[in-house]
Design a protein around this motif. Structure first.
Motif, PDB file in Angstrom:
ATOM      1  N   GLU A  61     -46.437  61.528  40.057  1.00  0.00           N
ATOM      2  CA  GLU A  61     -46.000  62.179  38.702  1.00  0.00           C
ATOM      3  C   GLU A  61     -47.178  62.028  37.958  1.00  0.00           C
ATOM      4  OE1 GLU A  61     -42.604  59.662  36.546  1.00  0.00           O
ATOM      5  OE2 GLU A  61     -44.316  58.819  35.502  1.00  0.00           O
ATOM      6  N   PHE A  62     -47.140  63.097  37.014  1.00  0.00           N
ATOM      7  CA  PHE A  62     -48.422  63.186  36.093  1.00  0.00           C
ATOM      8  C   PHE A  62     -48.045  63.639  34.719  1.00  0.00           C
ATOM      9  CE2 PHE A  62     -47.894  66.604  39.465  1.00  0.00           C
ATOM     10  CZ  PHE A  62     -47.580  67.848  38.655  1.00  0.00           C
ATOM     11  N   LEU A  63     -48.626  63.240  33.930  1.00  0.00           N
ATOM     12  CA  LEU A  63     -48.374  63.393  32.220  1.00  0.00           C
ATOM     13  C   LEU A  63     -49.581  64.411  31.700  1.00  0.00           C
ATOM     14  CD1 LEU A  63     -46.657  62.182  29.737  1.00  0.00           C
ATOM     15  CD2 LEU A  63     -48.405  60.761  29.533  1.00  0.00           C
ATOM     16  N   GLU A  64     -49.239  65.295  30.931  1.00  0.00           N
ATOM     17  CA  GLU A  64     -50.022  66.400  30.532  1.00  0.00           C
ATOM     18  C   GLU A  64     -49.562  67.019  29.252  1.00  0.00           C
ATOM     19  OE1 GLU A  64     -49.814  68.677  34.018  1.00  0.00           O
ATOM     20  OE2 GLU A  64     -47.951  69.613  33.391  1.00  0.00           O
ATOM     21  N   VAL A  65     -50.641  67.560  28.461  1.00  0.00           N
ATOM     22  CA  VAL A  65     -50.451  68.149  27.380  1.00  0.00           C
ATOM     23  C   VAL A  65     -50.659  69.635  27.649  1.00  0.00           C
ATOM     24  CG1 VAL A  65     -51.207  68.798  25.037  1.00  0.00           C
ATOM     25  CG2 VAL A  65     -51.204  66.318  25.681  1.00  0.00           C
ATOM     26  N   SER A  76     -44.476  58.376  29.276  1.00  0.00           N
ATOM     27  CA  SER A  76     -43.449  58.871  30.203  1.00  0.00           C
ATOM     28  C   SER A  76     -42.250  58.237  30.098  1.00  0.00           C
ATOM     29  CB  SER A  76     -44.365  58.695  31.655  1.00  0.00           C
ATOM     30  OG  SER A  76     -45.585  59.080  31.740  1.00  0.00           O
ATOM     31  N   GLN A  77     -42.209  57.018  29.648  1.00  0.00           N
ATOM     32  CA  GLN A  77     -40.916  56.455  29.677  1.00  0.00           C
ATOM     33  C   GLN A  77     -39.917  56.797  28.544  1.00  0.00           C
ATOM     34  OE1 GLN A  77     -42.081  52.293  29.223  1.00  0.00           O
ATOM     35  NE2 GLN A  77     -42.864  52.101  31.293  1.00  0.00           N
ATOM     36  N   MET A  83     -49.198  76.086  19.872  1.00  0.00           N
ATOM     37  CA  MET A  83     -48.015  74.969  20.057  1.00  0.00           C
ATOM     38  C   MET A  83     -48.496  73.806  21.215  1.00  0.00           C
ATOM     39  SD  MET A  83     -44.760  76.918  18.971  1.00  0.00           S
ATOM     40  CE  MET A  83     -45.100  78.183  20.342  1.00  0.00           C
ATOM     41  N   TYR A  84     -48.092  72.776  20.906  1.00  0.00           N
ATOM     42  CA  TYR A  84     -48.387  71.553  22.085  1.00  0.00           C
ATOM     43  C   TYR A  84     -47.156  70.957  22.442  1.00  0.00           C
ATOM     44  CZ  TYR A  84     -53.085  72.560  20.178  1.00  0.00           C
ATOM     45  OH  TYR A  84     -54.357  73.043  19.706  1.00  0.00           O
ATOM     46  N   LEU A  85     -47.165  70.947  23.804  1.00  0.00           N
ATOM     47  CA  LEU A  85     -45.954  70.097  24.334  1.00  0.00           C
ATOM     48  C   LEU A  85     -46.806  68.783  25.041  1.00  0.00           C
ATOM     49  CD1 LEU A  85     -44.148  73.165  26.026  1.00  0.00           C
ATOM     50  CD2 LEU A  85     -43.461  72.037  23.730  1.00  0.00           C
ATOM     51  N   LEU A  86     -45.954  67.933  25.163  1.00  0.00           N
ATOM     52  CA  LEU A  86     -46.170  66.782  25.810  1.00  0.00           C
ATOM     53  C   LEU A  86     -45.051  66.756  27.138  1.00  0.00           C
ATOM     54  CD1 LEU A  86     -47.764  64.014  26.425  1.00  0.00           C
ATOM     55  CD2 LEU A  86     -45.749  62.888  25.223  1.00  0.00           C
ATOM     56  N   GLN A  87     -45.830  67.006  28.382  1.00  0.00           N
ATOM     57  CA  GLN A  87     -45.138  67.267  29.336  1.00  0.00           C
ATOM     58  C   GLN A  87     -45.103  66.058  30.728  1.00  0.00           C
ATOM     59  OE1 GLN A  87     -44.341  71.463  30.738  1.00  0.00           O
ATOM     60  NE2 GLN A  87     -45.866  71.144  32.239  1.00  0.00           N
ATOM     61  N   ALA A  97     -51.260  51.663  29.129  1.00  0.00           N
ATOM     62  CA  ALA A  97     -50.001  51.158  28.917  1.00  0.00           C
ATOM     63  C   ALA A  97     -48.987  52.200  27.751  1.00  0.00           C
ATOM     64  CB  ALA A  97     -50.161  49.774  28.270  1.00  0.00           C
ATOM     65  N   VAL A  98     -50.138  52.972  26.843  1.00  0.00           N
ATOM     66  CA  VAL A  98     -49.557  53.672  26.207  1.00  0.00           C
ATOM     67  C   VAL A  98     -49.213  55.083  26.833  1.00  0.00           C
ATOM     68  CG1 VAL A  98     -50.232  55.339  24.085  1.00  0.00           C
ATOM     69  CG2 VAL A  98     -51.149  52.947  24.067  1.00  0.00           C
ATOM     70  N   LEU A  99     -49.959  55.507  27.681  1.00  0.00           N
ATOM     71  CA  LEU A  99     -49.613  56.812  28.425  1.00  0.00           C
ATOM     72  C   LEU A  99     -48.223  56.471  29.232  1.00  0.00           C
ATOM     73  CD1 LEU A  99     -53.077  57.857  29.796  1.00  0.00           C
ATOM     74  CD2 LEU A  99     -51.734  58.846  27.930  1.00  0.00           C
ATOM     75  N   ARG A 100     -47.896  55.229  29.774  1.00  0.00           N
ATOM     76  CA  ARG A 100     -46.930  54.744  30.579  1.00  0.00           C
ATOM     77  C   ARG A 100     -45.527  54.842  29.553  1.00  0.00           C
ATOM     78  NH1 ARG A 100     -49.534  50.931  32.710  1.00  0.00           N
ATOM     79  NH2 ARG A 100     -48.477  49.237  31.645  1.00  0.00           N
ATOM     80  N   THR A 101     -46.154  54.448  28.338  1.00  0.00           N
ATOM     81  CA  THR A 101     -44.921  54.345  27.360  1.00  0.00           C
ATOM     82  C   THR A 101     -44.507  55.947  26.901  1.00  0.00           C
ATOM     83  OG1 THR A 101     -45.651  52.334  26.512  1.00  0.00           O
ATOM     84  CG2 THR A 101     -44.105  53.705  24.831  1.00  0.00           C
TER      85      THR A 101
END
Length: 846
Positions: A530-534, A399-400, A553-557, A393-397
């Motif tokens: 769809e995929f979430l990554e750092v 993405s949203q 540096m870090y990006l949430l992508q 649920a946290v990861l979906r949040t």
């Protein structure tokens, strides 16, 4: 004696395999151990016998056999459970397919009847000589168009539940006729195959008012849970900005009528956003199915008027909804229908396919809803395990929030505090500012991102039309080759906004040092769409003043839509800087790219280059491109690219940051245009695959001249010729492992490449068509240009020269090393100079 030993062996085997009856106490003790350790070692089994006196009369070998049998039973139980689940899915899918088959048979019967009626009308029309023949055909066409005429109703009072219930019941009947009947002519989408593990059956409308999509599938959730998820549209419909239930009225049959106002985001910067005023009706059918149906309230349907708006265009929901039926053994069968009229005539003509495409609607809403439910179902069953200790649920949040923040940036609504900033005279990049951070509290932003002495958020954005570039291919390239378009100094500025002293880099310098990126996966959806990554950007500092560039540096992508086979799918790459802690409530300021395909228009003009739309489009304007720009290859895939980058700023540095942002977005646009030109399938031919062998007579002749001239000048063979046939020589030249390129030798102009073999095209990262736009001096570095100048007279006099190892650049700006190069004059059949040929030996990307 041997016989005696054999008998002893048999007896021992019989003893070890003899049946042992266990008491309930013994079984309980063994089960406790099995729960802790299903496969205990020999030492652990001996320890068990010592610790449990009730097992003392059982041999260790027998205990070993018990654990083996227990593991076998567990495995069989799991397999039986899995097979039962698959069987239930197949049974439900079979039922679904049979119902779909029945619906299709009804549709065929309906079409056969219409066909017969039309034949009869045409025959009667051709058999008469009066002018009424034309009228009869027109009337029949009108009858076909008005299959489902919208009933006209007098205005109904919002305070009259009976009037609203009448609208609700009409909506229910029309929705069911679309979901399970033949009210709409549905055509199955390509690539959507039914099966126990498929997303379901997905179809789009043909020849109906507005755009419509329909899907049906299986999920392992109960109907009430499915209904609850579908009503939470903000959680799965990424284009939904807000949804408010302004009134809820219970009905006498146990249902509920709700009056709903919904705002959606515009997908690009070039058209206004849409809003909807609808009635939603939730009820149960006699067979136990749940229904949630919805339609817009308009003057033609009756009902109360909706809230007035200024920043939105009011669109219409035609009868749509969800039919959720319980499955035997658990789970649900879902039918989804989305049918909308998005008022396509109010947008620029080139953008109308976005608003007239049922395939885009299917991907954005219909399939998205099914995928979200399947995702929740698999997470609930424990089938999906994510690393990093994060809850799904946290990861979906995350993405949203990334999508929502990017949509807010693209749209720039005034009620969020956004205002337009003056331009520098060129309208290609729009700059908007938001100096009201309080508007963002509780959303994707955080007070830590704003200075205590004034500041805000600045957004630079642009939209453009791309020609002949698949969205999935472009976004995949942008994700994997960030250094081709990103500026490390700008990334450092964005990352510094998260620090305690956020403005250590007050104005990024263009051309920051490129850093390598490492992609760390976090999560992906069930079908990997769809995929979430750092993303970790490794820092580099070459002087003390570059200390801000030295940190990683870090990006949430978030990346989505990179499947090239998904019809109508939007491809998107959205990212936001984060700090090392990466807390669940980390502030996010998203930027990124969105590429949306436009339905091909085979009869319209097609450009072969990337165009800027922001300053040239007018509502209702026709295609204003010269006729000479038609696509010669017959490949006419168009898409709209939207770019938006957000930065924080202090008030006294606002103009500096705005200038930096405008310059940066223009630089990114130029890079994307270059990438788009390089990866266009009309130029790459078969989607980055092996390039086709040119087969023109000119190519055959040139191949023969290249090999002959090399032999004349150097005395050696370019390669061992297997056959003197021209096509055989061309094939060997084309497939040669070293890069061979030819360029013009005009004395009054820079040499331009005219031909390259496959290795040469790969080295320059280009195509035969785009090759003719590349000049020789642009790919050589300074040292290479000096060496060529010093050797040029030798080449022209002697006919060839050997050039030392060096570095050149591809058309994408990537450095390429080579061990040696050979240059020679190519002579035609009259021994006149035709061109220069170069061969780069053992080249590789640095």
């Amino acid at each position: 004696m041997a016989l005696s030993m054999h008998k002893d062996s048999v007896n021992k085997q019989m003893d070890s395999s003899k049946y042992v009856r266990y008491t309930p106490e013994q079984v309980e003790a063994l089960e406790r151990v099995y729960t802790e350790c299903p496969k205990p070692s020999s030492l652990r089994r001996q320890q068990l016998i010592r610790e449990c006196p009730i097992l003392s009369n059982i041999e260790p070998k027998q205990i070993k056999v018990w654990f083996q049998n227990r593991r076998c039973r567990e495995k069989q139980r799991k397999e039986a459970s899995r097979l039962q689940t698959v069987n239930r899915k197949l049974t439900a899918m079979n039922k679904l397919l049979m119902e779909e088959n029945d619906r299709l048979q009804k549709q065929v019967s309906h079409l056969v009847y219409e066909n017969g009626y039309m034949r009869q009308q045409l025959q009667s029309a051709s058999g008469t000589t009066t002018d009424n023949s034309c009228e009869s055909v027109v009337v029949s066409g009108q009858q076909q168009q008005q299959q489902n005429p919208t009933p006209q109703h007098p205005q109904r009072d919002a305070n009259n539940p009976a009037g609203l219930l009448a609208i609700a019941e009409e909506t229910l009947a029309e929705f069911l006729s679309k979901a399970t009947g033949t009210a709409v002519d549905w055509v199955q989408m390509i690539g959507m195959k039914p099966g126990p593990d498929s997303i379901g059956i997905v179809a789009v409308s043909r020849n109906c008012s507005g755009v419509a999509a329909r899907a049906c599938g299986l999920v392992s959730l109960e109907p009430t849970k499915v209904a609850e998820i579908l009503k939470e549209r903000l959680s799965w419909f990424r284009d939904c900005r807000s949804i408010d239930v302004l009134s809820a009225i219970p009905t006498g049959n146990g249902g509920t009528i709700e009056l709903i106002y919904m705002q959606t985001y515009a997908p690009t910067t070039l058209a206004a956003a849409r809003d909807f005023w609808t009635l939603r009706y939730t009820t149960s059918l006699e067979d136990g199915s749940l229904v949630i149906c919805e339609r817009s309230l308009t003057s033609s349907t009756g009902g109360p008027a909706g809230p007035p708006t200024t920043s939105f265009v009011r669109a219409e929901v035609l009868p749509s909804g969800y039919l959720i039926r319980p499955c035997e053994g658990g789970g649900s069968i879902i039918h989804i229908v989305d049918h909308v009229d998005l008022d396509a005539w109010s947008v620029p003509e080139v953008l109308r396919p976005l608003y007239e495409s049922s395939k885009i609607l299917a991907q954005k809403m219909t399939v998205a809803a099914l995928r979200h439910i399947r995702q929740i179902a698999q997470e609930s069953s424990g089938e999906i395990q994510y690393g990093g200790g994060r809850q799904p649920a946290v990861l979906r949040t995350f993405s949203q929030r990334l999508c929502r923040g990017f949509n807010d940036a693209v749209n720039g609504f005034a009620d969020d505090g956004w205002s337009l900033m003056g331009s520098d005279g060129v309208e290609d990049v729009t700059i908007m500012i938001n100096s009201s951070p309080n508007k963002f509290l509780g959303s994707q932003y955080s007070t830590s991102m704003f200075s205590t002495f004034g500041g805000g958020v600045l957004c630079a954005k642009a939209s453009m039309l791309l020609q002949n570039v698949p969205p999935a291919l472009l976004v995949r390239f942008l994700r994997e080759h960030r250094s081709e378009w990103a500026d490390y100094g700008v990334d450092a500025y964005s990352a510094a906004c998260l620090k305690a002293s956020p403005y250590a880099v007050p104005c990024a310098r263009p051309g920051g040092f490129p850093g390598s990126q490492v992609i760390l996966p976090l999560a992906h959806t069930v079908e990997h769409e769809e995929f979430l990554e750092v993303v970790r950007l490794e820092g580099h500092a070459f002087s003390p003043e570059d200390v801000a560039l030295a940190r990683d540096m870090y990006l949430l992508q978030l990346c989505s839509g990179v499947d090239e086979n998904a019809v109508g799918a939007c491809a998107q790459l959205v990212f936001a800087p984060i700090d090392e802690s990466f807390a669940d409530d980390a502030p996010l300021l998203p930027s990124g790219f969105r590429v949306i395909p436009l339905d091909p228009k085979p009869d319209g003009p097609a450009a072969t280059r990337t165009l800027d739309l922001a300053s040239t489009l007018e509502v209702g304007a026709g295609g204003a491109r010269p006729a000479g720009e038609a696509d010669l290859n017959g490949y006419n895939l168009r898409s709209v690219l939207t770019i938006a980058f957000q930065f924080t700023f202090e008030s006294h540095l606002r103009d500096n940051v705005a200038a930096m942002a405008r310059q940066y977005v223009r630089s990114v646009v130029g890079s994307v245009q270059r990438v788009a030109m390089a990866i266009s399938p009309s130029r790459l031919s078969s989607h980055m695959g092996p390039k086709p062998l040119p087969g023109s007579p000119e190519a055959l002749t040139l191949a023969r001249w290249i090999c002959r001239s090399y032999r004349i000048h150097t005395g050696g063979e370019l390669f061992q010729v297997e056959s003197q046939a021209s096509d055989a020589i061309l094939k060997q030249l084309w497939l040669h492992s070293d890069a061979i390129l030819c360029c013009s030798v005009k004395t009054n102009a820079s040499p331009v490449f005219t031909f390259a073999n496959q290795a040469g095209l790969d080295m320059l990262e280009t195509t035969l068509v785009a090759l003719q736009d590349i000049m020789l001096d642009k790919i050589l570095d300074e040292a290479g240009r000096k060496i060529l100048c010093s050797e040029f007279s030798k080449i022209m006099q002697q006919g060839f020269a050997y050039l030392p190892a060096g570095i050149c650049l591809s058309s994408m700006g990537r450095p390429v090393s080579y061990e040696q190069a050979i240059a020679w004059k190519v002579l035609n059949d009259d021994d006149s100079n035709h061109c220069l040929a170069f061969m780069f030996l053992n080249w590789s990307f640095v």
